[in-house]
Structure formats: C-alpha cells, structure tokens
Design an enzyme around this catalytic site. Structure first.
Site, PDB file in Angstrom:
ATOM      1  N   HIS A 346      -0.775  -4.298  12.484  1.00 57.53           N
ATOM      2  CA  HIS A 346      -0.975  -5.139  11.293  1.00 57.53           C
ATOM      3  C   HIS A 346      -1.583  -6.502  11.591  1.00 57.53           C
ATOM      4  O   HIS A 346      -1.728  -7.308  10.687  1.00 57.53           O
ATOM      5  CB  HIS A 346       0.360  -5.388  10.587  1.00 57.53           C
ATOM      6  CG  HIS A 346       0.875  -4.208   9.841  1.00 57.53           C
ATOM      7  ND1 HIS A 346       0.567  -3.969   8.519  1.00 57.53           N
ATOM      8  CD2 HIS A 346       1.688  -3.188  10.209  1.00 57.53           C
ATOM      9  CE1 HIS A 346       1.169  -2.863   8.114  1.00 57.53           C
ATOM     10  NE2 HIS A 346       1.849  -2.363   9.122  1.00 57.53           N
ATOM     11  N   LYS A 532       0.961 -15.391  -2.118  1.00 56.00           N
ATOM     12  CA  LYS A 532       1.057 -14.744  -0.800  1.00 56.00           C
ATOM     13  C   LYS A 532       1.830 -15.691   0.099  1.00 56.00           C
ATOM     14  O   LYS A 532       2.075 -16.829  -0.268  1.00 56.00           O
ATOM     15  CB  LYS A 532      -0.342 -14.481  -0.232  1.00 56.00           C
ATOM     16  CG  LYS A 532      -1.282 -15.695  -0.317  1.00 56.00           C
ATOM     17  CD  LYS A 532      -2.717 -15.366   0.054  1.00 56.00           C
ATOM     18  CE  LYS A 532      -3.460 -14.565  -0.963  1.00 56.00           C
ATOM     19  NZ  LYS A 532      -3.714 -13.198  -0.545  1.00 56.00           N
ATOM     20  N   ARG A 533       2.229 -15.236   1.264  1.00 57.21           N
ATOM     21  CA  ARG A 533       2.892 -16.137   2.200  1.00 57.21           C
ATOM     22  C   ARG A 533       2.021 -17.353   2.471  1.00 57.21           C
ATOM     23  O   ARG A 533       0.799 -17.249   2.453  1.00 57.21           O
ATOM     24  CB  ARG A 533       3.186 -15.413   3.525  1.00 57.21           C
ATOM     25  CG  ARG A 533       4.322 -14.432   3.436  1.00 57.21           C
ATOM     26  CD  ARG A 533       5.584 -15.095   2.944  1.00 57.21           C
ATOM     27  NE  ARG A 533       6.061 -16.051   3.915  1.00 57.21           N
ATOM     28  CZ  ARG A 533       7.142 -15.895   4.669  1.00 57.21           C
ATOM     29  NH1 ARG A 533       7.889 -14.829   4.534  1.00 57.21           N
ATOM     30  NH2 ARG A 533       7.492 -16.811   5.533  1.00 57.21           N
ATOM     31  N   LYS A 538      -4.603 -18.096   5.526  1.00 56.13           N
ATOM     32  CA  LYS A 538      -4.812 -17.662   4.135  1.00 56.13           C
ATOM     33  C   LYS A 538      -5.473 -18.757   3.291  1.00 56.13           C
ATOM     34  O   LYS A 538      -5.945 -18.513   2.190  1.00 56.13           O
ATOM     35  CB  LYS A 538      -3.482 -17.225   3.509  1.00 56.13           C
ATOM     36  CG  LYS A 538      -2.920 -15.934   4.133  1.00 56.13           C
ATOM     37  CD  LYS A 538      -1.593 -15.555   3.474  1.00 56.13           C
ATOM     38  CE  LYS A 538      -0.946 -14.326   4.066  1.00 56.13           C
ATOM     39  NZ  LYS A 538      -1.467 -13.055   3.496  1.00 56.13           N
ATOM     40  N   THR A 640      -2.791  -6.896   0.153  1.00 52.78           N
ATOM     41  CA  THR A 640      -2.495  -5.947  -0.919  1.00 52.78           C
ATOM     42  C   THR A 640      -2.372  -6.660  -2.264  1.00 52.78           C
ATOM     43  O   THR A 640      -2.525  -6.021  -3.299  1.00 52.78           O
ATOM     44  CB  THR A 640      -1.200  -5.156  -0.647  1.00 52.78           C
ATOM     45  OG1 THR A 640      -0.176  -6.070  -0.249  1.00 52.78           O
ATOM     46  CG2 THR A 640      -1.408  -4.107   0.425  1.00 52.78           C
ATOM     47  N   LYS A 644      -3.355  -5.492  -6.222  1.00 51.05           N
ATOM     48  CA  LYS A 644      -2.470  -5.584  -7.401  1.00 51.05           C
ATOM     49  C   LYS A 644      -3.131  -6.385  -8.509  1.00 51.05           C
ATOM     50  O   LYS A 644      -3.050  -6.027  -9.691  1.00 51.05           O
ATOM     51  CB  LYS A 644      -1.154  -6.276  -7.028  1.00 51.05           C
ATOM     52  CG  LYS A 644      -0.330  -5.590  -5.961  1.00 51.05           C
ATOM     53  CD  LYS A 644       0.794  -6.524  -5.489  1.00 51.05           C
ATOM     54  CE  LYS A 644       1.375  -6.096  -4.164  1.00 51.05           C
ATOM     55  NZ  LYS A 644       2.175  -7.158  -3.537  1.00 51.05           N
TER      56      LYS A 644
END
Ligand SMILES: *Cc1c(COP(=O)(O)O)cnc(C)c1O
Length: 812
Positions: A346, A532-533, A538, A640, A644
């Site tokens: 991952h 998200k985290r 990110k 992901t 969504k």
C-alpha cells in the site's frame, strides 16, 4: 418479513431487553432492540453458510488486516436483509426516524483511513458476491481517537466504543488460542530424531475471538469478521493478580496505534502484529484439520492475504506451525506457505516501509526470529548463483540490524499486488524493482474499489431514488450498470432530478454544519470537499493556499466574479505528527479569519468538521460538488475517497496520481480538472536534484503574498505553526512541490468555477461522473482477487443467479 411481523418482533425485543413497552423506548434502546431482531433474522443463514462451506470443503480466503473500518452497521445490515424500508416504516409509526435510531450506534473505528476502509469494503463485496472470504484482525478496546478542536488545535480523546457493549459481536470463548511471547528457544532432537523447539521462560497469553457477521447484499450469504482480544489465560488468574501485570496484558489489544515515539509502544505494536497473526493462523489450521486432508495440500482449501506488511508474520508463523507442530519438512512447508500467502503493498514511499530492530524481534518473538533467519538464509543460498550479490543484499530480509517486513512478505508470497495501475507500475520500476527482477511473475495490479451499496444506496437516498426511477435498480447488484445513466446525459428532467437530489443533500449538510460549528453556509454555494487523513503528501496545505489567494483577491477586488464556495475539510492527524497538526491549526485559524470577515460575506466559507470518520464521510460525500484529490503525483497509492465522491456526482480536481489516472481515463478530460506535475516530472526532479522552491516564490508575487501570510501576522494566532509551515516551504525546499504546482492548481480551480457557472454543463459533467463510477466497484476488484490470486469461488457457483439462491430450502 412484513411490517406487522417486524413490529411484533421489535416489541418483544424491547420487552425482553428492557421490560418496557415500545412506546417508552429511547432511540438508544430501540437501536439495541432492532439490532437483536436483525441478528435473529440472519442467524440461520450465518450458520448454514458455514455448515455448507465445511460440508462442501470449499476453498476460503482469509483477509488479515491490522485495521478494519466498517463504520455503523445497523442500516447496512437492514439493507442487506431487504428490511430497510420496512424498518423505516415501523419506526416512523412510533414517531422516531430510523436515522435517529441508527445514529446512536457507535462507529466501529478500528482503523486510521483508506487501508482499513478498503478492508471493510472488501468484506462487503466478498459476502455480496457469495465468496467465502473472512476477515481477521484485532478487537481494539479503543478505536481511533475522537478528534476535538480546542483553540483550533487537534485534541485527541479516547474512543471508548465498547463501553455500552457491541451488539453485533459474538464472543467465541471455546475458540480461544494461546499466544507465546518472549523467553528463550533452542532446538533439541526428540526421541524420533526430529528437531523440536524447547521454550524457556517467556509468557503465554490467551487470544479470544469475537465474530461479527458480514452480510452479503440480499443473497443470504454471510462471512465472518474475526477480531481477537487478549485475556488472562485460564488457570493463571493468580499470576495476573496485580494491577500492573493485568494492565500490561490488557494493553496489548487496548489501542489501535500504541504511541510509537517510545520503545514500549513500539514493542506493543510488534506484539499486536504477532498476536492476531498467530491467533488467526492457529484457528485456520484447526479448521483445516477438520477436513482430514494432507497438510501439504492446504493451498487447495485456504488462501491467506496479507493486507500491507503488518500481518507479514503470517509467513514465519505458518512455517512454525507446519514445521514445529506438524513436523513437516522445511522445503515442503515452504512450498505450502508460498502457495497459501499473497500480499498487497500500500505504500510507495520507501521510508514508510515497515522495519523492526532485530534485537526487539529476538526478544519478543525468539522463535519467529529463528525462522525468519532461516528463510533469509535460504533465500540467499537459493539465488546466489543466479543474481549478483549486491542485488541480494538489497532484497534480503535481515540487514542493518533490521527485519524488513516488505521483503519478508514478498519472499514468502506467490502474489504481490499494488492498488492502482500507476502504483503497481512504480512498484515494478522503482520501489520494489529489485524484487521484480527476481520474481517478475509474482507482480500484478488490483485497482482498489469501493462498496456502492454503502457509499450510494445507504449514504445518498435522494440520488438512489433518482437512479432507480431512471435506470432501474440492477446497479444495486451490478454497480457497472450505472453506465446506463449515460443514455440520459442530455435529458433535462433527469439532469434536474440529479441536481435536486444534490441540493437536498447540501441543505442537510448545511444544517449539520450549523448545528456543529455554529456557522451558516449557503447551500447554493459550491461545496468543495477535501476529506482524508491529514498528511503532507496529500497537500491539504495547497488547498489552503488557494483559499488564501481567493480571499486576498476578493478583498482587493470586491467586484471580482466567482461563484461562492464553501471549502469543507475533514481530517485527523496522527497524534505524534507535529507538522500535520500545525496544518490543522492554520486551517482553523484561517477559517476563523475568513468566516468572520464582513467584507467576504458568503463568498468564501471554510469549514473544518471535527472527527472525520466513516459516518461523517457518509454525510459529506453526497453533498459534495467538488472533490479535492491533489496529492503530489507518485505519492498516493490509489485513494478511494476519489471514487466515493465521483460516485455521488462530485467533480474532481486531481493530480495524475493513484487511481485518479484511471478515473480520468474512464470519464475523459472534459469531466475532470487535471493539473500539476506528473509522476515522471517528479522523479526527474529527484534525479536531477534541481527543484528550487525559492525560485518559484521569488518570481511570483501572488505566491509570495500567500506564503508570507503564514508569517507576517495576516492570520492571527499562528506564530509557531505559521513559521513551521513557512520553513517547510522555503527553508526546507518544499518536499511535496506545492509551490511548483500552485499556479496550475489555481488554474484548475478557475476552470471549475467557470464550469460550475455554466449550469447545464455542470449537471452533465456531474452525471457523467456518476455514470462512470461503477467501474470502481470493490465487487470487481474482489472478483479479480478471487480469480487471479485466491482461486475461490462463489458458494453457489452451480446456481445461475446466486443472488436469488436460497440456502434454506425447508424454511417454514
Ligand atoms: C474512504 C475513506 C478514507 C480514504 O480516503 P483517501 O482520500 O482515499 O485517503 C479515509 N477515511 C475514511 C473514514 C474513509 O471513508
């Protein structure tokens, strides 16, 4: 089941549990009572699925994951049993809404983010495809911390989710197994001349499983999620009489992420990994033995999947059981293990690959260490003549005093997959290139997916209704049928109905925001979402920088035209991740500044919702217009939440990273706003070492204004944090290329603004996103794992339509 029947069952259940009449039950009591009814409703099918599997000796997969993130289960279980609308009606007649009742359930939050949520989407798809696939993990007493903001800072509170019990789990006392830690081990020949390990000292704790049914969607197939909890071994109560000794034991399965800034915390984490791996494999072997088959044919009946490296000890643990307990020869045991195990990687960032100090493994898991050493020795010995020795030194399991868990997972698995095309390609080309040279055939890709049932059918009822009325409901079983919606891309009434559903969801989220943040937001504004985290790669900070730019422009030029926006964040930072917490603080202070600026009014609002989790995601996603997927290219393995949000009609602003690339390929450039460096360009910068953040700063006055805002007093109350962020960008040369991508990002945001103001065009783009989102169903992903990696088949492979197949022929 009829409404009357359900009502009667619910009345009885309320009476049995609380000895009160149904009219007097609180939402919390109704939840408990309804959950009991749901459990009765699936009990027979759960038992029969298991009995059938054993009788048919069908091959099963076991998905080992240190995290599972199912969220709440009442509504999803009702949906799977086709009782959702009936339950709604029954509760409605009692004057409460199902939502109010469901809300009282605690989120099962035994994971951090994407990795744990993926495991839960897979559980949903496995059962819904009637595939025999079970989860194996840890029953943490405390879930991921509850996040609060105090003065804009993240504060972590314990998530005591089990305090009032967990209705869905079943404690299986009789299936407990012993787990041994510590002490010394040496090998000694027994009377038969076999080498057997002799254990001295150490201690043995007891792993007790708690099983939760994983329901298939309206197909009567139920799998099992088995989570392990530590307990004092029977007959050893006296040994654990003191508070300290009991505390030490109970700590093992207490928290999801033991504080890894100290040695004790790290040791606990290592023990957790062995604990659920050993318990899971012991229970699988016990099951396999019931079939009375040769041990070396295990791979015909059992597949074990290692979700990231945390369960990599599956490999030496299965070796231990086969060699030490079953007295199999090493070679034969190794061949068996290899056929049973498969592994998903991952991470791309090499520094994030898991390693353990040799000394710690030796001390905590001495027999594991011996077996790992032997695996490593044979790996080298077997390939010495084939590959150069520097290659082998880079790929061996034990080096530099560390045990490299990814190397162990790769060497001991027949399949290694990445989670999006780009990611799998990068594994082969860069991150795991050495292994690709050695084992090219083991590498493959399985792009992640999501469960449409939870993320659309349950989370977005208004849109579900529009879809069902427009294209029928075959997509409930076959999410790829969402593509039927493409036929309506120019149908004004369908476009309007979808837009209206979005509006309803936005009004609902606006109400939630007002109730929880005391902030009024305008539902006609663009809802721009990044959930998200919180992590530097990110790039939530890039989003914030664009917000600051808009803010300065709006102030300098109040007549400037752009559609009002509400920027919505949801993110937890790891408790020890200082930089990420600073970003949270700065976003919160910027939000306070902008939201209270009378010059700005409703043009820009910034909302950071507390405690992002699955339930909050289910509220935010249906209301999103814009999806922010802006990680630095090459850093996000898949993502992901991008899937969504797309599924719910949001339009994506994205870098060419992870699954964003496949999303772009699926919907075409005209339906997504792509920007920024490509993965090749990023790697070129690395190779040439010629990125200079300062030169971007120096040459762009807009960028200067934005970056300076972190240190020049523009944003009140962020002295330390602002400095830290400024330094990361300028002094430490902006590791994630925010300054490099800033202009391109602002440009993409501008394209979004223009597209949104062209209402008809926007509606069509939104529809095309929904219509193409079926490709990203976890059903398809899991189907590929089942066929290519696990070789498992649906329980009713011989029945034409497994969805309507009934297990219960003789039900009265
Ligand atoms: C889907 C999901 C994630 C993963 O989000 P990414 O943007 O893919 O990192 C994390 N947390 C929760 C609660 C989710 O539902």
């Amino acid at each position: 089941m009829t409404k009357e029947k359900l009502r009667t069952l619910l009345e009885n259940s309320v009476n049995e549990l609380y000895a009160i009449s149904i009219e007097d039950a609180s939402p919390q009591e109704l939840f408990q009572a309804l959950a009991q009814v749901v459990k009765y409703a699936y009990a027979d099918d759960w038992r029969q699925t298991r009995q059938h599997l054993l009788a048919e000796q069908q091959k099963q997969a076991y998905y080992f994951s240190i995290e599972f993130l199912p969220g709440k289960m009442l509504k999803s279980n009702l949906l799977s049993l086709d009782l959702l609308t009936i339950a709604e009606d029954v509760l409605h007649e009692l004057g409460v809404s199902l939502d109010e009742v469901a809300e009282t359930e605690k989120d099962m939050a035994l994971g951090n983010g994407g990795l744990g949520r993926l495991a839960s989407c897979f559980m949903d798809s496995l059962a819904s495809l009637a595939l025999p696939g079970n989860g194996n993990g840890i029953r943490y007493k405390y879930g991921l911390f509850k996040q609060k903001f105090i003065d804009g800072h993240q504060v972590e509170l314990p998530d005591d989710w089990l305090r009032s019990g967990n209705v869905w789990e079943v404690r299986k006392e009789s299936k407990a197994v012993p787990i041994h830690f510590g002490g010394n081990v040496y090998l000694q020949e027994n009377e038969a001349g076999k080498l057997k390990p002799v254990y001295e000292g150490g201690f043995t704790w007891r792993a007790v499983p708690y099983d939760t049914a994983m329901l298939g969607y309206q197909n009567q197939h139920l799998n099992t999620l088995r989570l392990w909890s530590v307990e004092v071994p029977s007959k050893e109560e006296a040994k654990y009489a003191t508070l300290e000794s009991r505390q030490a034991l109970e700590n093992l399965t207490a928290v999801l992420y033991p504080d890894d800034s100290n040695e004790t915390g790290r040791r606990t984490r290592l023990m957790q990994e062995y604990f659920f791996v050993s318990a899971g494999i012991q229970s699988i072997l016990r099951y396999y033995k019931k079939m009375n088959r040769p041990m070396d044919q295990m791979s015909e009946k059992i597949a074990i999947h290692i979700n990231d490296t945390h369960p990599a000890l599956c490999i030496p643990e299965l070796m231990r059981l086969l060699v030490d307990e079953e007295e199999m020869a090493w070679e034969q045991a190794w061949a068996t293990t290899l056929k049973v195990m498969s592994y998903t990687n991952h991470t791309i960032m090499a520094e994030a690959l898991e390693k353990w100090p040799v000394n710690m493994i030796k001390e905590v898991l001495p027999r594991m260490y011996q077996i790992i050493e032997e695996i490593d020795r044979r790996f080298i010995a077997g390939l010495e003549k084939v590959h150069p020795c520097d290659l082998l030194n880079r790929t061996r399991i034990i080096s530099d005093g560390q045990v490299h868990m990814a190397n162990l997972a790769i060497i001991g698995s027949h399949s290694i997959n990445g989670v999006a095309k780009l990611h799998s390609d990068l594994l082969k080309a860069v991150v795991l290139h050495d292994f690709y040279v050695i084992y090219p055939a083991r590498f493959n890709n399985k792009t992640n997916g999501i469960a449409q049932r939870r993320w659309l059918q349950l989370a977005n009822r208004p849109l579900t209704k529009v879809l069902d009325d427009t294209i029928g409901d075959s997509w409930h079983h076959e999410p790829e049928d969402l593509s039927l919606l493409k036929n309506y891309q120019d149908d004004a009434s369908v476009l309007e109905a979808i837009a209206y559903a979005k509006k309803q969801n936005k009004v609902a989220l606006a109400d939630y925001i007002e109730a929880h943040c005391g902030l009024k937001v305008d539902p006609t504004a663009i809802f721009d979402v990044q959930i998200k985290r919180l992590h530097a790669y990110k790039r939530q900070l890039l989003n914030l920088m664009h917000i600051l730019k808009l803010y300065f422009e709006a102030k300098a030029n109040p007549e400037a035209e752009f559609h009002p926006r509400v920027f919505i964040f949801g993110a937890k930072a790891a408790p020890s991740y200082h930089y990420a917490k600073s970003i949270i603080k700065v976003i919160n202070e910027t939000a306070a500044m902008i939201n209270h600026d009378p010059q700005i009014k409703d043009k820009i609002k910034v909302v950071f919702l507390e405690n992002y989790n699955v339930s909050l995601a289910e509220r935010i996603i249906p209301a999103a217009d814009v999806s922010e997927q802006i990680s630095l290219a090459s850093k996000e393995a898949s993502g992901t939440s991008n899937m969504k949000l797309m599924l719910n009609g949001a339009v994506t602003v994205a870098t060419l990273d992870g699954a964003n690339i496949e999303i772009r390929d699926a919907i075409g450039d005209e339906n997504i706003a792509i920007f920024g460096l490509t993965e090749e360009e990023v790697y070129r910068y690395y190779a040439e070492k010629n990125y200079s953040a300062y030169s971007y700063y120096e040459n762009d006055t807009t960028l200067q204004r934005v970056v300076n805002a972190f240190v020049d007093g523009t944003i009140p109350g962020i002295e330390m944090e602002g400095k830290e962020i400024f330094d990361s960008l300028i002094k430490y040369n902006d590791e994630y290329f925010l300054l490099r991508d800033f202009e391109a990002y602002c440009d993409a945001q501008n394209r979004i603004d223009i597209a949104y103001r062209d209402t008809q065009r926007w509606k069509k783009v939104s529809l095309m996103n929904i219509a193409n989102a079926g490709k990203f169903t976890a059903d398809k992903t899991v189907q590929q794992y089942a066929e290519d990696i696990w070789q498992i088949e649906p329980l009713f492979a011989h029945v034409k339509d497994p969805h309507t197949a009934s297990l219960t022929e003789n039900k009265s």
